[in-house]
Design a protein around this motif. Structure first.
Motif, PDB file in Angstrom:
ATOM      1  N   ALA A  36      53.545 -12.923 -65.168  1.00 56.04           N
ATOM      2  CA  ALA A  36      53.894 -13.396 -63.631  1.00 56.04           C
ATOM      3  C   ALA A  36      55.270 -13.050 -63.405  1.00 56.04           C
ATOM      4  CB  ALA A  36      53.672 -14.896 -63.701  1.00 56.04           C
ATOM      5  N   ALA A  37      56.148 -13.071 -64.597  1.00 49.87           N
ATOM      6  CA  ALA A  37      57.653 -12.886 -64.065  1.00 49.87           C
ATOM      7  C   ALA A  37      58.010 -12.211 -65.373  1.00 49.87           C
ATOM      8  CB  ALA A  37      58.628 -13.813 -63.853  1.00 49.87           C
ATOM      9  N   PRO A  38      59.090 -10.874 -65.277  1.00 47.00           N
ATOM     10  CA  PRO A  38      59.653 -10.493 -66.684  1.00 47.00           C
ATOM     11  C   PRO A  38      60.548 -11.436 -67.504  1.00 47.00           C
ATOM     12  CG  PRO A  38      60.461  -9.415 -64.646  1.00 47.00           C
ATOM     13  CD  PRO A  38      59.332 -10.424 -64.093  1.00 47.00           C
ATOM     14  N   THR A  39      60.521 -11.461 -68.657  1.00 47.01           N
ATOM     15  CA  THR A  39      61.688 -12.262 -69.535  1.00 47.01           C
ATOM     16  C   THR A  39      62.986 -11.126 -69.558  1.00 47.01           C
ATOM     17  OG1 THR A  39      60.789 -11.485 -71.515  1.00 47.01           O
ATOM     18  CG2 THR A  39      60.098 -13.457 -70.877  1.00 47.01           C
TER      19      THR A  39
ATOM     20  N   LEU B 266      51.698  10.993 -63.376  1.00 45.56           N
ATOM     21  CA  LEU B 266      51.789  10.657 -64.357  1.00 45.56           C
ATOM     22  C   LEU B 266      53.115  10.443 -65.320  1.00 45.56           C
ATOM     23  CD1 LEU B 266      49.223  13.306 -66.185  1.00 45.56           C
ATOM     24  CD2 LEU B 266      48.857  11.096 -65.333  1.00 45.56           C
ATOM     25  N   ASP B 267      54.178  10.287 -64.210  1.00 41.16           N
ATOM     26  CA  ASP B 267      55.699  10.085 -64.618  1.00 41.16           C
ATOM     27  C   ASP B 267      55.403   8.356 -64.786  1.00 41.16           C
ATOM     28  OD1 ASP B 267      57.402   8.894 -62.135  1.00 41.16           O
ATOM     29  OD2 ASP B 267      55.786  10.526 -61.464  1.00 41.16           O
ATOM     30  N   TYR B 268      56.520   8.142 -65.939  1.00 44.40           N
ATOM     31  CA  TYR B 268      56.668   6.455 -66.051  1.00 44.40           C
ATOM     32  C   TYR B 268      57.312   5.726 -64.963  1.00 44.40           C
ATOM     33  CZ  TYR B 268      55.403   8.137 -70.789  1.00 44.40           C
ATOM     34  OH  TYR B 268      54.585   8.476 -71.855  1.00 44.40           O
ATOM     35  N   LYS B 269      58.237   6.369 -64.236  1.00 44.32           N
ATOM     36  CA  LYS B 269      58.506   5.611 -63.072  1.00 44.32           C
ATOM     37  C   LYS B 269      57.799   5.260 -62.224  1.00 44.32           C
ATOM     38  CE  LYS B 269      62.883   6.702 -61.407  1.00 44.32           C
ATOM     39  NZ  LYS B 269      63.812   7.328 -60.675  1.00 44.32           N
ATOM     40  N   THR B 270      56.745   6.326 -61.644  1.00 46.78           N
ATOM     41  CA  THR B 270      55.718   6.098 -60.752  1.00 46.78           C
ATOM     42  C   THR B 270      54.710   4.807 -61.164  1.00 46.78           C
ATOM     43  OG1 THR B 270      56.005   8.245 -59.876  1.00 46.78           O
ATOM     44  CG2 THR B 270      53.769   7.167 -59.260  1.00 46.78           C
ATOM     45  N   LEU B 271      54.324   5.078 -62.596  1.00 46.32           N
ATOM     46  CA  LEU B 271      53.500   4.204 -63.082  1.00 46.32           C
ATOM     47  C   LEU B 271      54.053   2.706 -63.177  1.00 46.32           C
ATOM     48  CD1 LEU B 271      52.189   6.245 -66.142  1.00 46.32           C
ATOM     49  CD2 LEU B 271      50.918   5.660 -64.046  1.00 46.32           C
ATOM     50  N   LEU B 272      55.328   2.494 -63.413  1.00 46.99           N
ATOM     51  CA  LEU B 272      55.887   1.387 -63.564  1.00 46.99           C
ATOM     52  C   LEU B 272      56.121   0.808 -62.085  1.00 46.99           C
ATOM     53  CD1 LEU B 272      57.416  -0.924 -64.794  1.00 46.99           C
ATOM     54  CD2 LEU B 272      59.376   0.409 -64.651  1.00 46.99           C
ATOM     55  N   GLN B 273      56.290   1.770 -60.973  1.00 40.29           N
ATOM     56  CA  GLN B 273      56.586   1.136 -59.729  1.00 40.29           C
ATOM     57  C   GLN B 273      55.268   0.591 -59.201  1.00 40.29           C
ATOM     58  OE1 GLN B 273      59.086   1.343 -57.274  1.00 40.29           O
ATOM     59  NE2 GLN B 273      57.785   0.493 -55.714  1.00 40.29           N
ATOM     60  N   GLU B 274      54.016   1.396 -59.531  1.00 37.98           N
ATOM     61  CA  GLU B 274      52.959   0.763 -59.080  1.00 37.98           C
ATOM     62  C   GLU B 274      52.593  -0.435 -59.700  1.00 37.98           C
ATOM     63  OE1 GLU B 274      50.290   4.030 -60.230  1.00 37.98           O
ATOM     64  OE2 GLU B 274      50.926   5.331 -58.608  1.00 37.98           O
ATOM     65  N   MET B 275      52.623  -0.658 -61.191  1.00 39.16           N
ATOM     66  CA  MET B 275      52.495  -2.034 -61.737  1.00 39.16           C
ATOM     67  C   MET B 275      53.485  -2.984 -61.270  1.00 39.16           C
ATOM     68  SD  MET B 275      52.857  -3.038 -65.831  1.00 39.16           S
ATOM     69  CE  MET B 275      51.375  -2.254 -66.495  1.00 39.16           C
ATOM     70  N   ALA B 276      54.637  -2.882 -60.945  1.00 40.07           N
ATOM     71  CA  ALA B 276      55.467  -3.714 -60.589  1.00 40.07           C
ATOM     72  C   ALA B 276      55.273  -4.187 -59.056  1.00 40.07           C
ATOM     73  CB  ALA B 276      57.088  -3.153 -60.476  1.00 40.07           C
ATOM     74  N   HIS B 277      54.660  -3.397 -58.315  1.00 37.99           N
ATOM     75  CA  HIS B 277      54.503  -3.435 -57.265  1.00 37.99           C
ATOM     76  C   HIS B 277      53.265  -4.506 -56.984  1.00 37.99           C
ATOM     77  CE1 HIS B 277      52.701  -2.739 -52.666  1.00 37.99           C
ATOM     78  NE2 HIS B 277      54.063  -2.878 -52.422  1.00 37.99           N
ATOM     79  N   GLU B 278      52.112  -3.922 -57.494  1.00 37.83           N
ATOM     80  CA  GLU B 278      50.882  -4.545 -57.578  1.00 37.83           C
ATOM     81  C   GLU B 278      50.934  -6.035 -58.274  1.00 37.83           C
ATOM     82  OE1 GLU B 278      46.296  -3.509 -58.819  1.00 37.83           O
ATOM     83  OE2 GLU B 278      47.862  -2.176 -59.273  1.00 37.83           O
ATOM     84  N   LYS B 279      51.560  -6.207 -59.270  1.00 38.31           N
ATOM     85  CA  LYS B 279      51.209  -7.375 -60.129  1.00 38.31           C
ATOM     86  C   LYS B 279      52.408  -8.217 -59.992  1.00 38.31           C
ATOM     87  CE  LYS B 279      47.799  -5.664 -62.418  1.00 38.31           C
ATOM     88  NZ  LYS B 279      46.423  -6.017 -62.197  1.00 38.31           N
ATOM     89  N   LEU B 280      53.798  -7.725 -59.804  1.00 32.32           N
ATOM     90  CA  LEU B 280      54.924  -8.593 -59.534  1.00 32.32           C
ATOM     91  C   LEU B 280      55.496  -8.681 -58.499  1.00 32.32           C
ATOM     92  CD1 LEU B 280      56.616  -7.529 -62.871  1.00 32.32           C
ATOM     93  CD2 LEU B 280      55.163  -9.440 -62.757  1.00 32.32           C
TER      94      LEU B 280
END
Length: 257
Positions: free
Chosen positions: A244-247, A160-174
């Motif tokens: 698709a890409a962060p601003t 549930l930690d935010y770093k892990t959640l962001l890592q998953e989203m960034a890896h999967e989507k970006l």
């Protein structure tokens, strides 16, 4: 040079049949750029191969441990293990940093402790093991070196930690890995406040403060997750997915959490 490879062999508990490949795994591009040896190779190509070797071995172990888990959940679990922080953590456990050949500038900037340098070098080392001894030996080394991380994922820690959640989203989507950089430290030694900047690719997305680096990183990750979700919601054609890409625009002093 030979001593570095011998030390690496002792720490890994194996012998490289082609020591030049092991030396290549320990050689950073900045060292090659400053060297007069035209035959010297940096570890970037090995890092490319090692990424696949580590991902394959970790994927295999996760499938063995969790036979009933879906592909999507296995992907998320693998992202908790195979990311820059996790790879750097394993590299430090060997330890690998003191064996690396780095250019003067990289040395002066603390390259031996940089997560990005350590993570890339570790993947290069696994590629060297694969090329010299085959996949079975490389997979056995993954079992040993990644045992603690695999156990943490198996027991559900860090879900549930935010770093892990962001890592998953960034890896999967970006297809990107978040990077964290301490931009300032303030206050007395016993009560410091750290400010951390988070980037995805070349785009700085958030800054946040905390009483420790980990706390600041968590806050920056939370702020970035919320921002990416807002941007996705504001883009109808994205279908609710991450952009698709962060601003790159970051409001000055953004410390939202």
């Amino acid at each position: 040079m030979a001593e570095r490879v011998e030390t690496l062999e002792k720490r890994l508990g194996l012998v490289f049949s082609r020591r030049e490949v092991a030396l290549e795994a320990l050689t950073h591009k900045t060292y090659v750029n400053e060297s007069r040896d035209k035959d010297l190779k940096d570890n970037q190509r090995l890092e490319f191969l090692g990424d696949s070797v580590v991902n394959l071995a970790v994927s295999h172990r996760l499938m063995d441990r969790f036979p009933g888990v879906s592909e999507g959940d296995l992907t998320k679990m693998r992202a908790r293990v195979v990311n820059e922080d996790g790879l750097a953590r394993v590299a430090r456990s060997i330890p690998l940093g003191d064996l690396l050949l780095l250019g003067r500038g990289e040395l002066q900037s603390g390259g031996r402790e940089k997560n990005s340098v350590l993570a890339d070098a570790l993947e290069a080392v696994f590629a060297a093991v694969y090329l010299c001894s085959g996949l079975e030996t490389a997979a056995a080394l993954v079992d040993r070196c990644f045992a603690e991380l695999l156990e943490e994922v198996s027991s559900g820690q860090g879900r549930l930690d935010y770093k892990t959640l962001l890592q998953e989203m960034a890896h999967e989507k970006l297809k990107l890995s978040p990077r964290y950089r301490v931009v300032s430290e303030a206050g007395p030694e016993h009560s410091k406040v750290f400010e951390v900047e988070l980037t995805l690719g070349d785009a700085p997305l958030a800054r946040a403060s905390g009483r420790s680096k980990k706390e600041a990183e968590q806050s920056a990750a939370q702020a970035t997750l919320e921002r990416l979700k807002r941007e996705a919601a504001a883009t109808p054609e994205a279908g609710g997915e991450a952009p698709a890409a962060p601003t790159p625009e970051v409001p000055p002093g953004d410390t939202s959490a």
